[in-house]
Write a protein that holds these residues in place. Sequence first.
Motif, PDB file in Angstrom:
ATOM      1  N   GLN A   1       0.809  -1.212   0.000  1.00 20.59           N
ATOM      2  CA  GLN A   1       0.000   0.000   0.000  1.00 20.59           C
ATOM      3  C   GLN A   1       0.847   1.269   0.000  1.00 20.59           C
TER       4      GLN A   1
ATOM      5  N   ARG B   1       1.588   2.251  -3.338  1.00 20.27           N
ATOM      6  CA  ARG B   1       0.388   2.448  -4.151  1.00 20.27           C
ATOM      7  C   ARG B   1       0.208   1.355  -5.195  1.00 20.27           C
TER       8      ARG B   1
ATOM      9  N   PRO C   1      -7.437  -4.469   4.981  1.00 17.89           N
ATOM     10  CA  PRO C   1      -8.652  -3.755   4.542  1.00 17.89           C
ATOM     11  C   PRO C   1      -8.361  -2.468   3.779  1.00 17.89           C
ATOM     12  N   ARG C   2      -7.129  -1.975   3.816  1.00 20.40           N
ATOM     13  CA  ARG C   2      -6.830  -0.734   3.102  1.00 20.40           C
ATOM     14  C   ARG C   2      -6.140  -1.003   1.763  1.00 20.40           C
TER      15      ARG C   2
ATOM     16  N   GLN D   1      -4.627   2.807 -10.874  1.00 18.72           N
ATOM     17  CA  GLN D   1      -4.047   4.155 -10.782  1.00 18.72           C
ATOM     18  C   GLN D   1      -3.312   4.517 -12.074  1.00 18.72           C
TER      19      GLN D   1
ATOM     20  N   MET E   1     -22.392   3.409   3.333  1.00 15.71           N
ATOM     21  CA  MET E   1     -21.333   4.379   3.010  1.00 15.71           C
ATOM     22  C   MET E   1     -20.651   3.978   1.706  1.00 15.71           C
TER      23      MET E   1
ATOM     24  N   TYR F   1     -17.407   4.585  -1.058  1.00 16.30           N
ATOM     25  CA  TYR F   1     -15.969   4.852  -0.952  1.00 16.30           C
ATOM     26  C   TYR F   1     -15.430   5.311  -2.298  1.00 16.30           C
TER      27      TYR F   1
ATOM     28  N   MET G   1     -11.721   6.513  -4.534  1.00 16.46           N
ATOM     29  CA  MET G   1     -10.270   6.640  -4.577  1.00 16.46           C
ATOM     30  C   MET G   1      -9.897   8.106  -4.361  1.00 16.46           C
TER      31      MET G   1
ATOM     32  N   GLY H   1      -7.750  10.557  -5.374  1.00 12.26           N
ATOM     33  CA  GLY H   1      -6.753  10.845  -6.407  1.00 12.26           C
ATOM     34  C   GLY H   1      -5.939   9.610  -6.715  1.00 12.26           C
TER      35      GLY H   1
ATOM     36  N   GLY I   1      -3.941   5.926  -3.827  1.00 14.68           N
ATOM     37  CA  GLY I   1      -4.161   4.517  -3.519  1.00 14.68           C
ATOM     38  C   GLY I   1      -5.036   4.322  -2.286  1.00 14.68           C
ATOM     39  N   LEU I   2      -5.474   5.402  -1.664  1.00 13.37           N
ATOM     40  CA  LEU I   2      -6.334   5.296  -0.486  1.00 13.37           C
ATOM     41  C   LEU I   2      -7.790   5.328  -0.947  1.00 13.37           C
ATOM     42  N   LYS I   3      -8.545   4.311  -0.589  1.00 13.22           N
ATOM     43  CA  LYS I   3      -9.969   4.312  -0.944  1.00 13.22           C
ATOM     44  C   LYS I   3     -10.740   4.755   0.295  1.00 13.22           C
TER      45      LYS I   3
ATOM     46  N   ASP J   1      -5.068  -0.951  10.638  1.00 11.60           N
ATOM     47  CA  ASP J   1      -5.429  -1.098   9.223  1.00 11.60           C
ATOM     48  C   ASP J   1      -6.926  -0.911   8.973  1.00 11.60           C
ATOM     49  N   ARG J   2      -7.675  -0.488  10.019  1.00 10.41           N
ATOM     50  CA  ARG J   2      -9.110  -0.228   9.813  1.00 10.41           C
ATOM     51  C   ARG J   2      -9.375   1.209   9.393  1.00 10.41           C
TER      52      ARG J   2
ATOM     53  N   PHE K   1      -7.701   5.200   7.752  1.00  6.03           N
ATOM     54  CA  PHE K   1      -6.661   6.097   7.259  1.00  6.03           C
ATOM     55  C   PHE K   1      -6.618   7.299   8.188  1.00  6.03           C
TER      56      PHE K   1
END
Lengths: 275, 312
Positions: free
Chosen positions: A129, A132, A155-156, A274, B1, B3, B5, B7, B10-12, B75-76, B78
Amino acid sequence: MTIDAHHHLWKYNDRDYVWMSDAMTVLRRNFLIPELEHVIRESGVEGTIAVQARQTTEETAWLLDLAARHPFILGVVGWVPLASPDVRRHLEHFVKQPKLKAVRHVLHDEPDDFYMLRDDFNLGVGALQHYRLAYDILIFERHLPQTLAFVDRHPRQIFVVDHIAKPRIRDGVFSPWRERMKDLAKRENVYCKISGMATEAEWKTWTPDILRPYFDVVLSAFGPKRLMFGSDWPVLTLAGDYKTWMNTFRSFIGQLSPDEQESICQWTAIEAYQI
Amino acid sequence: MQYNMLGATGLKVSRLSFGASSLSAVFHAVDESEAIAAVHAALDCGINYFDVAPAYGGTQSETVLGKALRGVPRDRYFISTKVGKYTDPNNYGNDTLDYSRARIRASLDESSARLGVEYFDIIHIHDIEYQNRKHAEWALSEGYEAVQELKREGRIGNVSFGIYPMDLWKRIFMSLDIDAALVHNHYCLNDTQLLDLLPIARQKGIGIVNGSPFASGLLTDRGPAAWHPASTEDRSRFQAAAEFCRSQGTSISRLALQFSSQNPEIPTTLFSTSKPQTVRHNVESHEEPYDANLVAEVRKILQSVLDKEWSY
């Protein structure tokens, strides 16, 4: 634009492609850029994602080099030794090349059906992660229960399930694949590729009608925003040619709205990888 | 909810995200156990992104958020915090702005300790325009380089700013290599200037975090705090809009949250509260599509203050 989010390229040798059984002799030759360019052009595909097929860092470097020289290859799903303590060093090296978009391990050929739950492997996946990178999940349907536990450890992390998790289309079986895919799709960070379906059916006798109900399951589970198109060429050639698969796929999505079709044809791949 | 991305980070992230400014007593007295329950309510509602700053309540918000997140697997969620701005909780407005490499590195360590978090998904360089921009160039050079360095070291995932002025945003989007942008007060019922940034954000993969859907209190029945720079005349326009919403059977804050958080081009919108019932109420409001005619009527009432720049 249509993106083929899953194909391979190789220079064949006897040593690296042990997964090609005697039934797959048509694959035992080179499949390289000119032939790929020809088949995708014929089907109106403008961009692709090249995926690893032999689990060596040399192959990852080779695919990245091809991607750097051929703009239509938008990204590479490479291989790095995820279970190695050296994984970060490999990732640091490869991510200098912006076309590395994801990593894959050939989980379904590991003798241990629970390889994906090993701690060393998960440490490697946990590192992705920060770079990316997505992770492509290559499994048979029998691996789905442990795959649910595996994705829940991250989960991320963005995951892409290859080939709709290879259901037993040849046997005409839906359950428990259908229920497990619905469960997997509840995870927002998991995407799915509509690919590899014809090769899970009878290679010579499959028809779109045989595949269609399996497509309907992933469509309702993941929705167009988490589904992407892939060919799995040249493995696809075991069961048919590129154009036939493309026409089959287009018939599946024909009833969807233009926006939904665009999602499956390009936006999902752009988002998950991406690009 | 749902979700989206953020930008190319890589974070959703969840479409609604939780801003921790209200967890301290910046706006009003806060009951700590209730504030912690608000964070847990957010997690229960599917919110997976939390933003905080050492400047909120003189580090108190970070401390409370840290307590709330203790025991929640890392990891739950950001998480982002900020660097460069530090406040005195007993003396509002008495801020220290320090964008030196040494202070930024120390600041991150301090935030880590308060929050119990080793890795930050995003760091926003905070309020660089404050004090008549006398430190802005410092923040854009040494401050920016220091945060990029933290990213190269793997301490943080993404580099961002958290500021207000549109001219600075345009300059940053054009000239720096940022991953995300916390833009506040520019995509709410009275201001849609954030839309100007979207084409370049899309092109460069910059993840927009939309802050302050209630326009720092202007879009609430209660109205903004005394410190808010809006004039009496301006405040009366917002009061008229609030009254109109009430007459239509809704509230200005409900409409404001819906409007700010439902643009599909904007990945996530932060809101802040210290009350669990407000979290649930906001999530419920967000999930109901807004009435476009009502938005048009309200914007008509707010005509004279639309896209007005306040000096925060």
